[in-house]
Structure formats: structure tokens, C-alpha cells
Design an enzyme around this catalytic site. Structure first.
Site, short mmCIF file in Angstrom:
data_model
loop_
_atom_site.label_atom_id
_atom_site.label_comp_id
_atom_site.label_asym_id
_atom_site.label_seq_id
_atom_site.Cartn_x
_atom_site.Cartn_y
_atom_site.Cartn_z
N SER A 408 0.83 -1.21 0.00
CA SER A 408 0.00 0.00 0.00
C SER A 408 0.86 1.25 0.00
CB SER A 408 -0.89 0.09 1.24
OG SER A 408 -1.16 -1.12 1.79
N HIS A 429 -2.74 -3.17 -6.27
CA HIS A 429 -3.20 -2.72 -4.96
C HIS A 429 -4.68 -3.03 -4.79
CE1 HIS A 429 -3.93 0.67 -1.87
NE2 HIS A 429 -3.47 -0.39 -1.27
N GLU A 441 -6.07 -0.78 -7.84
CA GLU A 441 -5.10 0.16 -8.41
C GLU A 441 -3.96 -0.65 -9.02
OE1 GLU A 441 -5.37 4.33 -5.89
OE2 GLU A 441 -4.30 2.66 -4.97
N ASN A 479 -5.18 6.44 -1.52
CA ASN A 479 -4.78 6.70 -0.13
C ASN A 479 -4.03 8.01 0.01
OD1 ASN A 479 -6.05 4.49 0.87
ND2 ASN A 479 -4.24 3.18 0.89
P1 NAD Z 1 -1.34 -9.72 7.26
O1 NAD Z 1 -0.40 -9.51 8.39
O2 NAD Z 1 -2.76 -10.01 7.53
O3 NAD Z 1 -0.79 -10.92 6.36
C1 NAD Z 1 0.55 -11.06 5.97
C2 NAD Z 1 0.83 -12.55 5.79
O4 NAD Z 1 2.07 -12.71 5.15
C3 NAD Z 1 0.90 -13.30 7.11
O5 NAD Z 1 0.01 -14.39 7.05
C4 NAD Z 1 2.35 -13.77 7.18
O6 NAD Z 1 2.49 -15.05 7.78
C5 NAD Z 1 2.72 -13.82 5.72
N1 NAD Z 1 4.14 -13.68 5.48
C6 NAD Z 1 5.00 -12.84 6.09
N2 NAD Z 1 6.24 -13.01 5.57
C7 NAD Z 1 6.14 -13.93 4.60
C8 NAD Z 1 7.06 -14.54 3.69
N3 NAD Z 1 8.34 -14.19 3.70
N4 NAD Z 1 6.60 -15.46 2.84
C9 NAD Z 1 5.32 -15.81 2.84
N5 NAD Z 1 4.40 -15.28 3.67
C10 NAD Z 1 4.81 -14.36 4.55
O7 NAD Z 1 -1.17 -8.45 6.33
P2 NAD Z 1 -2.21 -7.90 5.22
O8 NAD Z 1 -3.09 -6.93 5.86
O9 NAD Z 1 -2.77 -9.04 4.49
O10 NAD Z 1 -1.21 -7.08 4.29
C11 NAD Z 1 -0.39 -7.70 3.33
C12 NAD Z 1 0.08 -6.66 2.33
O11 NAD Z 1 -1.04 -6.06 1.72
C13 NAD Z 1 0.91 -5.53 2.90
O12 NAD Z 1 1.88 -5.16 1.96
C14 NAD Z 1 -0.12 -4.43 3.08
O13 NAD Z 1 0.45 -3.15 3.06
C15 NAD Z 1 -0.98 -4.65 1.87
N6 NAD Z 1 -2.35 -4.13 1.96
C16 NAD Z 1 -3.09 -4.28 3.08
C17 NAD Z 1 -4.39 -3.80 3.12
C18 NAD Z 1 -5.26 -3.96 4.34
O14 NAD Z 1 -6.28 -3.27 4.44
N7 NAD Z 1 -4.93 -4.85 5.26
C19 NAD Z 1 -4.93 -3.17 1.99
C20 NAD Z 1 -4.17 -3.05 0.85
C21 NAD Z 1 -2.88 -3.55 0.84
#
Ligand code: NAD
Length: 693
Positions: A408, A429, A441, A479
Site C-alpha cells: 500500500s 493494490h 489500483e 490513499n
Molecule cells: P497480514 O499480516 O494479515 O498478512 C501477511 C501474511 O504474510 C501473514 O500471514 C504472514 O504469515 C505472511 N508472510 C509474512 N512473511 C512472509 C514470507 N516471507 N513469505 C510468505 N508469507 C509471509 O497483512 P495484510 O493486511 O494481508 O497485508 C499484506 C500486504 O497487503 C501488505 O503489503 C499491506 O500493506 C498490503 N495491503 C493491506 C491492506 C489492508 O487493508 N490490510 C490493503 C491493501 C494492501
């Protein structure tokens, strides 16, 4: 050639040939009138069948022609319809595929109609804030009855011809050769010598007045911000109560009014903008797309699970990778729980749930991603983790595989540089919940190849997303703008407003949710983390401290049972919080501000113009390539009211000079909240221009 004709056994077969959906553009309208004249002049022809082939009878007006002079040139659609209705030889419409809008109105002007049972029949004009303007509101109620016509015209939703088989609309609904059946009907009609005109029928209903009154109440309640549905009802009422020609006058007057309404202009802008968002200026239709048959997803957290579902729903197999069996099991359980939830609501069958789960392969091994055509990363938001993931993907992914990050905030170019193939890397995104939110996005890196972009734009349609291209920057389009909006909301708290007043004002403007209810839903800790980074990286950027104070109390929102509002267990209703309101008032005193009464008008202007100003900045920096893309981001992803067309379109309707004047006025207030109109906004305002052409 947009219309062809031939004669078979005394019946002229007139075929519309204007792909993709036989839009009724000028050339097609002319072709129809000429083909009719030809058939009438040919003594060997006793009847006429009009068909559009298997794909579509006609999808209605040719939208490529809308807003162009051709759309109003003779023969207009009413002229064409009158020509067929007044034909001295019987005319039969043979309907397959689609008969929508003007296409259905044309068929209603013919003497008979035959349809394939699966053909889609509808009048969708209301969705653009209009009504069917070529007799549809007068003839459809006569053909299908009052109640069915009201439902079809007010909802705009198409109905399968099979469902209308009992109505007078169709002479026959068949599962066999439609044109052949139409020829038979044509011959019978020629033999009988009768010419049936829908306009001569009456609208059937035992208690039309009572029904219309109750429909009016229901429609008024459901369409507070939309004038079109009630005007549709006015026209239908005229079909019941007035002679046909007077009804047509009512319809025509309503159409002329509606096409000028801001709501219809906004809806049409949204419609065209969504189509335009799919086109990238320097990526032509000749760029070949890569095949995406298998997808890999890395990270099975909140986003990874939702992202996977998008592909599974479209029948594309997904391999989901995690670092531990536990995390993998949790991700799988989330996906299954979501699907079973849909099954409980009757949206999926148990079999479909298993089918989708069957397309999902969990793994802990990178080697299992080697066949994937697209791999989407959704791991923790840290460069070190992204680097570890992308260097491993680079090692195993097949040549030509597309590597995407769901980051993000991080720099997609830097992520691309973790691989030896930056041309194959971009940002995708997704928004949370990723299986629900329409917006995607597509973040174009410096090196991203054109065919990579073309591929993901095509794929986004397949998975039901509205994709908008953004350049690389912190926050991308959506954002980055929302941060400025939230900042203004915070300053308003400092100056004298309370969360519930701000939310109420924004919701009255039409937002699905005000900023504080939205914060409580998304989690206030997310913004807190971003601000902590900003305090270090951009110390000149000021924020209200109220949100930090709130987070220091652990009030992250619904997930902690308290945020800007209080929540009761098991209930998402936001209750104003005395504790929070006192915190806000105390903070104003602490920073030496005397709280003042703030009007709802000021709230709306400051929040919406904060979006507009940042949008102007994004255009200037070429992060967004057109203003309409920004509008689509806000309509598809942020709950901006569609009947206002998106922030940039809304600013255009207000007048950019007025936007600048308001910004200047508010900028003189609270010192920390000072803002400057973006150079592009100033430039356009001074030139009397708009963001959207
Ligand atoms: P999250 O913490 O819920 O999930 C992340 C997952 O990645 C975890 O299950 C973790 O075990 C896994 N992980 C970590 N390191 C890893 C690796 N080396 N190999 C494989 N798996 C691994 O986080 P999220 O909210 O799902 O966010 C993930 C990404 O998406 C981030 O980059 C975040 O910025 C982006 N994002 C999040 C949102 C939101 O609203 N949560 C929205 C848009 C984008």
C-alpha cells in the site's frame, strides 16, 4: 455495411450488422430505413423479418456516438420506429442475445416479436439517470402489463425472454431457430392481412391507480438522490391514463429534463470514465496480452486470502504460499469460512464451494510457484520481507511470469529492483476486503512492460474488478488523497467540530460513511503507523494530534470495541463517546484554540476540496493520467456518491474558481491547517477550465 437484406420465400430478412451489439448509430438507422423501403418496394416481398444474429438483436444506442452530432441526426430512432410501425407489410422482430434500450424500443415498434428463451430483454436507461426516450415507457407497459413494466423500467435490469413468454410482448418464445420461427409468424401475419400495433393496445391492470400510488411511495423512498425513477413512473402513468401520442409527449419532456440534470450528467460521466479507465494512452489494442492460467499468491493473511478468492471465483487455480503450516491453515480456514458464509446466504451451492476450494493448492515451497503465470505478493509491509520474497520469486518463477506486489505504501520500483526482471513487476493494490471491493489500483513501475499492463487490465475485468492505473508514489491515488481528507477532518476536531457532526455532514453529502466511522471500521492504528513514519520523514507535514491520543488509549476502532465511537459487544452501531469528545475538547484548549461553531457546509468543503486539491497534484505529477481515473478510484473504492460523479467531476460542477476561493478562505484560519491550492488547480481556475474535458 451495417444492415444487410435478402429475400427468402417471399419474406425479406433484414439483418443488423454493427458489432459488437448492433448499436443503433446513424449508419445503422439509415440502413434500417433503406432496407425497409427496399422491402416495401419489392412486390415479391409479403412480410419482413428483422434480426441481429445470435449475439444481439440490438444493445440500444451506439454509445460511441453519444455526445456526437450523429446521435441527433435523421433518421433518429423515433423516426425509424415510426417507419416500421407504419409499414404496410407486417414486420417481425427476431430477437436473440440482447434487446436492450433502443433495441427493445425498436422491436416494440414492429408488429410481432419472436425471441429465443434466453434473450435478455430490458430498458437500462434509468442507470444513466434517464428514461427510455423512444416510446419504451409507453409501449412496454402495453406489452408486458403495468407491474412488470414498472419493475423493468425502474430497476433497469434485464429479464430473460422466457420469463415474459406469457405476455403480449412475444408471439413466440422458442428454443429452436428464432429466425425460422419469425418467418413463420411473418407468413401468418401476411396471410391474415392484419397489422398489430402495440400503441393501439391498452395497459392492463385491475387497479392501476392504487398500484401506481404505492409504487410511487416505494420509488421515492429508494431514490432520494435520483430524479430519474420518479420521472419514469410519471411517463408510465401517462401510458395508463392518456392517449398514446400524449403519453409520448410526457416521455419526451421527461427525457429532455433528465438529460440536463446534474445526476444524469454524473452517472454518464461515471459510465464513460469506467470504460476510459481500462484504456492506457500508450498501450494500444495491438499489444498482445500474456496468458494467465495459473496464479500464485504469497502470504495468506487478510489480503492474501481475499486476493486468492478473486481468482478462484473466476475459475483460475491458485497456489498459496506461506512461511508456516499454521499461517497457511489459518488462511485456508478464512477462505473456506467466507465461501461457506456465501453458501449460507444462498449465493453459492455447496458444490460450488468445494469446486473453488478444489482449485486452491496450499504450499510452503517456492518451487511450487514455478508454473504460475502471475504471482501476487501480500506479505508484511517491510522492504526486508518484500526483498526476501521477490528475490526468491525471481529464482523460481518461469520467464515471462508477472510478479505483483500488493504493497500500500512502498516504492514499487525499489521492489522491482529486488529482481533481475523489473519489466515483469508491478503493483496490484487490492482493497480490503479484497474479495468484495471493486477497486484495483494497478501500479505502473518505471520499467513495467506494456504487455504486463495490458494483461492485468484484461485480467481485472475477468475477476470483476474496476482497474485504474496509478504511477508510483506513497499511497498511490486513493490513499494519498484520503490522507489529506483525514487531515482536514482532524483539524476540524481541533477547531470545534466533533466526530459525529463531521460524519453526519459527509454522509448527508452522500458518502457511504463519514471519516470517523470509516476509521473505526478500517482500524485507527493503520493511520497511526503512517503518521509515526511521517513525523520522521516529513516533519513539516502537520496533523491534529487527536487521533494519536485516541490510539494511545488503545481505541483502534471496532476491532478493539472502541474508537472514535463506543461500541457494544456484537453490535457495529457507533455511539458518540463522551470520553472521546472530552479528549477532543481538552486538546483544543491544550493547543490554545478557542473552539467555534463549524457549519456542515464548511466541513463538506474542506474535506472534499482536500481530495480535489491532492487529485490536482496527482495529475500534475502524472501519477494519475486523467481526472476521470481519480473519479473512478473514489467511486469504486471510497464510497464517494456516484450521483456527484467523483471528486474531480464534482469540483468541475462547482466551478474551480469557487473551489480556489473557498480553499483560500479556510486557509486563513487555524495556522497548522494552512493549505495552498495546487498549481494545476489554480491554472485551470484562472483559465476558466475544468479537470474533465
Ligand atoms: P497480514 O499480516 O494479515 O498478512 C501477511 C501474511 O504474510 C501473514 O500471514 C504472514 O504469515 C505472511 N508472510 C509474512 N512473511 C512472509 C514470507 N516471507 N513469505 C510468505 N508469507 C509471509 O497483512 P495484510 O493486511 O494481508 O497485508 C499484506 C500486504 O497487503 C501488505 O503489503 C499491506 O500493506 C498490503 N495491503 C493491506 C491492506 C489492508 O487493508 N490490510 C490493503 C491493501 C494492501
Amino acid at each position: 455495411m451495417s444492415v444487410s437484406h435478402e429475400t427468402r420465400d417471399g419474406v425479406a430478412i433484414v439483418t443488423l450488422q454493427n458489432p459488437p451489439v448492433n448499436g443503433l448509430g446513424l449508419a445503422t438507422r439509415r440502413g434500417l430505413v433503406e432496407a425497409l423501403a427496399h422491402a416495401l418496394a419489392d412486390a415479391s416481398v409479403e412480410a419482413i423479418v428483422v434480426t441481429g444474429g445470435a449475439r444481439a438483436f440490438s444493445g440500444g444506442a451506439d454509445i460511441r456516438e453519444l455526445n456526437r452530432p450523429e446521435s441527433g441526426m435523421e433518421p433518429t430512432l423515433p423516426t425509424v420506429i415510426a417507419a416500421f410501425e407504419n409499414s404496410s407489410k407486417p414486420v417481425v422482430a427476431a430477437i436473440e442475445g440482447l434487446a436492450l434500450g433502443g433495441g427493445l424500443e425498436l422491436a416494440l415498434g414492429m408488429h410481432h416479436r419472436v425471441a429465443g428463451s434466453r434473450a435478455q430483454i430490458g430498458l437500462p436507461e434509468v442507470k444513466l439517470g434517464l428514461l427510455p426516450g423512444a416510446g419504451g415507457t409507453q409501449r412496454l407497459p402495453r406489452a408486458v402489463g403495468l407491474e412488470t413494466a414498472v419493475n423493468m423500467i425502474i430497476s433497469g435490469a434485464p429479464v430473460a425472454a422466457g420469463k415474459l413468454a406469457q405476455s403480449r410482448l412475444f408471439d413466440r418464445v422458442v428454443d429452436t431457430d428464432v429466425v425460422q420461427a419469425a418467418i413463420e409468424v411473418a407468413k401468418e401475419a401476411a396471410a391474415s392481412g392484419e397489422l398489430h400495433k402495440v400503441r393501439d393496445w391498452t395497459v392492463e391492470h385491475p387497479e392501476a391507480a392504487v398500484f401506481l400510488a404505492s409504487a410511487r411511495t416505494a420509488v421515492a423512498a429508494a431514490s432520494a438522490h435520483y430524479p430519474a425513477p420518479l420521472r419514469c413512473l410519471d411517463a408510465i402513468e401517462a401510458a395508463v391514463n392518456l392517449p398514446f401520442d400524449q403519453g409520448i409527449e410526457t416521455e419526451r419532456a421527461a427525457f429532455a429534463d433528465l438529460i440536463q440534470t446534474p445526476e444524469s450528467k454524473a452517472l454518464r460521466h461515471a459510465f464513460f470514465s469506467e470504460r476510459a479507465a481500462g484504456k492506457i494512452a500508450d498501450v494500444g489494442a495491438d499489444v498482445a496480452v500474456r496468458e494467465v492460467k495459473q496464479v500464485g499468491v504469497v502470504g495468506a493473511g487478510t489480503m492474501g486470502a481475499g486476493i486468492s478468492m478473486n481468482f478462484l471465483n473466476a475459475g483460475i487455480p491458485v497456489t498459496l504460499l506461506e512461511t508456516s503450516q499454521d499461517a497457511l491453515d489459518r488462511g485456508l480456514a478464512t477462505i473456506r469460512r467466507n465461501y461457506e458464509g456465501s453458501a449460507k446466504k444462498g449465493k453459492l451451492t455447496a458444490e460450488q464451494v468445494e469446486q473453488r476450494m478444489g482449485l486452491l493448492t496450499p504450499t510452503l515451497e517456492y518451487a511450487d510457484l514455478k508454473h504460475a503465470d502471475l504471482i501476487v505478493e501480500a506479505v508484511f509491509e517491510e522492504y526486508s520481507v518484500k526483498e526476501s520474497v521477490f528475490s526468491q520469486l525471481d529464482a523460481v518463477a518461469r520467464p515471462g511470469a508477472i510478479l505483483a506486489s500488493n504493497t500500500s505504501t512502498l516504492d514499487v520500483d525499489r521492489i522491482a529492483a529486488f529482481t533481475g526482471r523489473p519489466q515483469d513487476v508491478l503493483g496490484l493494490h487490492f482493497f480490503s476486503p479484497a474479495n468484495v471491493m471493486k477497486l484495483l489500483e494497478v501500479v505502473r513501475g518505471k520499467a513495467t512492460a506494456k504487455d504486463v499492463l495490458a494483461t492485468v487490465m484484461a485480467l481485472s475485468k475477468k475477476i470483476g474488478k474496476t482497474a485504474v492505473v496509478s504511477g508510483v508514489c506513497d499511497g498511490f491515488i486513493g490513499n494519498r488523497m484520503i490522507e489529506q481528507y483525514s487531515r482536514q477532518a482532524g483539524f476540524l476536531l481541533d477547531e470545534g467540530a466533533l466526530p459525529q457532526q463531521i460524519d453526519r455532514a459527509m454522509e448527508a453529502f452522500g458518502f457511504a460513511m463519514g471519516p470517523f466511522r470509516m476509521g473505526d471500521l478500517a482500524g485507527n492504528d493503520i493511520g497511526w503507523a503512517i503518521r509515526k513514519r511521517r513525523y520522521v520523514e516529513k516533519p513539516h507535514m502537520t496533523y491534529s494530534k487527536t487521533a494519536d491520543l485516541l490510539c494511545e488509549l488503545g481505541r483502534y476502532g471496532q476491532k478493539t470495541g472502541a474508537g472514535w465511537y463506543d461500541y457494544r459487544p456484537g453490535d457495529r452501531t457507533a455511539h458518540p463517546s463522551q470520553l472521546v469528545n472530552e479528549l477532543i475538547e481538552r486538546h483544543s484548549t491544550d493547543i490554545g484554540l478557542v473552539r467555534r461553531a463549524i457549519s456542515d457546509g464548511e466541513i463538506v468543503e474542506r474535506l472534499v476540496y482536500a481530495l480535489v486539491n491532492e487529485g490536482a497534484q496527482l495529475l500534475q505529477e502524472d501519477i494519475a493520467s486523467k481526472a476521470s481515473d481519480i473519479d473512478i478510484v473514489y467511486l469504486a473504492g471510497y464510497g464517494f456518491p456516484v450521483w456527484r460523479g467523483g471528486p474531480m467531476f464534482y469540483a468541475d460542477t462547482v466551478g474551480l474558481d469557487k473551489v480556489v476561493a473557498a480553499m483560500r478562505r479556510y486557509g486563513k484560519g487555524h495556522e497548522g491547517a494552512a493549505w495552498e491550492p495546487a498549481p494545476l488547480l489554480l491554472q485551470l481556475a484562472e483559465a476558466g477550465r475544468t479537470f474533465n474535458p
